[in-house]
Design an enzyme around this catalytic site. Sequence first.
Site, short mmCIF file in Angstrom:
data_model
loop_
_atom_site.label_atom_id
_atom_site.label_comp_id
_atom_site.label_asym_id
_atom_site.label_seq_id
_atom_site.Cartn_x
_atom_site.Cartn_y
_atom_site.Cartn_z
N SER A 24 -9.30 -15.27 3.00
CA SER A 24 -8.83 -14.89 1.68
C SER A 24 -7.64 -15.75 1.26
CB SER A 24 -8.52 -13.39 1.67
OG SER A 24 -8.49 -12.87 0.37
N ASP A 28 -19.80 -11.56 -1.82
CA ASP A 28 -18.36 -11.34 -1.97
C ASP A 28 -18.03 -11.23 -3.46
OD1 ASP A 28 -15.57 -11.39 -1.95
OD2 ASP A 28 -15.46 -12.91 -0.36
N HIS A 83 -16.54 -9.31 1.28
CA HIS A 83 -15.29 -10.00 1.67
C HIS A 83 -14.95 -9.63 3.12
CE1 HIS A 83 -11.88 -12.34 0.27
NE2 HIS A 83 -11.01 -11.41 0.65
#
Length: 637
Positions: A193, A299, A330
């Site tokens: 991320s 995602d 994610h």
Amino acid sequence: MRLGVVNAFAAAVVLAGVVAPGPAGAAAGPARSEPVYDFASAIRETVWVDIGRDGDGDGRSDRVAADVVRPAEAADRGVRVPVIMNASPYNACCGRGNERELKTYDAAGRPVRFPLFYDNYFVPRGYAVVLVDVAGTNRSRGCVDVGGPSDIGSAKAVVDWLNGRATGYSQATGGSAVSAGWTTGAVGMIGKSYDGTIANGVAATGVAGLRTIVPIAAISSWYDYYRTDGAVGGGGSPEQLARTVAGGNLGQDCSAAIRGLTRSFPANGDHSPGWEQRDYAAKAGNVKASVFAVHGVNDLNVKSIHFGQWWSALEPTGVDRRLWLSQTGHVDPFDFRRAEWVAALHQWFDHYLLGLDNGVGAAPRVSVERQPDVWVDQGAWPAAGSRGVALRPVAGAAAGLGTLTSGPAAPGRAAFTDDPRQGEANWAAEPTRPSGSRVLYTTGPLARDLHVSGTAAVTVTATPSTSTARISAVLVDYGPATIRDYSAAGEGIRTGVTESCWGASTAGDDACYKDTATAAKPVGLHILSRGWADLANHASLSREERLTPGRPYTMTFRLASTDWVVPKGHQLALVIGGTDRGFVSAPAQPPRITLDLAKTFVTLPVDGPVPVAGAAGPLPAAPSQVTPEPVAGLDRG
């Protein structure tokens, strides 16, 4: 390369207990590092690295905290070690990994717990692990600027320090200079991320010493996180994210930096210099490090366009690359393919940081999860035979419904009214019924599997009834299937109660993590790609224009990158609507939009035979899938 690195490296290979091939003719496995260093006695320290900026305006150059753990025996013997580095804004505010681990420190301020398993696993194998607090977070001075010069510069400065080009200190202010003479200077950055995004950004500077990066579910352009082809995302802003990760850090005054963020990003979807500064894909030509990228094709936080444009931009550089594409949302591969991931990462770092000849180049370049826990390998992404094919909508007997064909354009018009209360789940749910809020065109049942591999684009010629208009498009696979349940809280995984351990542990820094399992569910449809645009940016992403009601506008916009097989017997549909609730904000005056079908089409990246228009087959009336709305604002870890 530092003086003495070659000899020190050779010694490190011996001392680390590397398993190497035997004499000629002897059977032996590939070389690999082994856990021979004592984790409990490892050196743990913090070095504050000067980044050459004064982001908080206090008249002093900012220093960022780099927490280091490294094998003591290597230091005692003068053996230099490579570095695995994670730079993050989440070490104090939000936590890392599935269990949200935070850094901890003892009474003297020495680091105790290093989030994630990297230190537990790799330090005993002859690596140092360095966890950097991005400027303005946790114990670092300065201010967060969400992927800008402060964020990227703070991590780059640590790479420079590890290579003797920046100054580190023993304290956040004052203190004595600290060198990194214990390292070879070979650095590999990893992170999920925001952390992986920092790795992308540092690699795009071309900094010397950065040998490899492992970006997981990482952003490659911040514009494409908060905006999309002129449309504004459904929630959150860079300023909000900066405030979240900084908290009340060190009592610093970052109000000027926050105001700077507000000025940098227009409230509309225009592509400004601030966004350009944070576009790492545009700077991919600078990358010298190898890249092992991982992303979930489902995602909905850091959407898959990010891996697609980053991977494609890296192609001309010739750097070594590997790609894993999962069906998850994610999610870190440690939580969806744990044993395989640790083994692959071990091999990758051993080769690019220790220099071991371990067969890493023989591993598949691309691995794709076709069904839950069913992985296939391919030589490239997009797949080697993939090429763009135009599929065109052809009007049928019912308004707003018809076929999707690879044949020539056909005259026709279709119209819908933007209803901001609806979104893709509503549009796809009843494919056989006309709807006032979308139009839908299908291939009919496919005679063979259709492999969609790459980044699709939709071209529309649309006439709005008002001066503002959003356009959304989704590709839908209609037919029964079992997929990872990315719409649930775990985004395709389920966290259990048992634990497994991945490396050595200490009382304050254990290597054990809760086991995870696949969370799957049966569906009647799957949205495999989606995209959005603001028609006001049809001529330029840098400057929107007020639309003239009743005038047609032509615009091409991208859909999310993917690698998906639509099975034989299923139907592929193109759905076009207005505001996609939760993904983009609504226009001031939601319009009625009329499409010129002869000038509207999707360019689909297809590997294999192209479907032709067939008779419309039965479609499910009540699919079981409900698409989740994306999480707004925080690029959570």
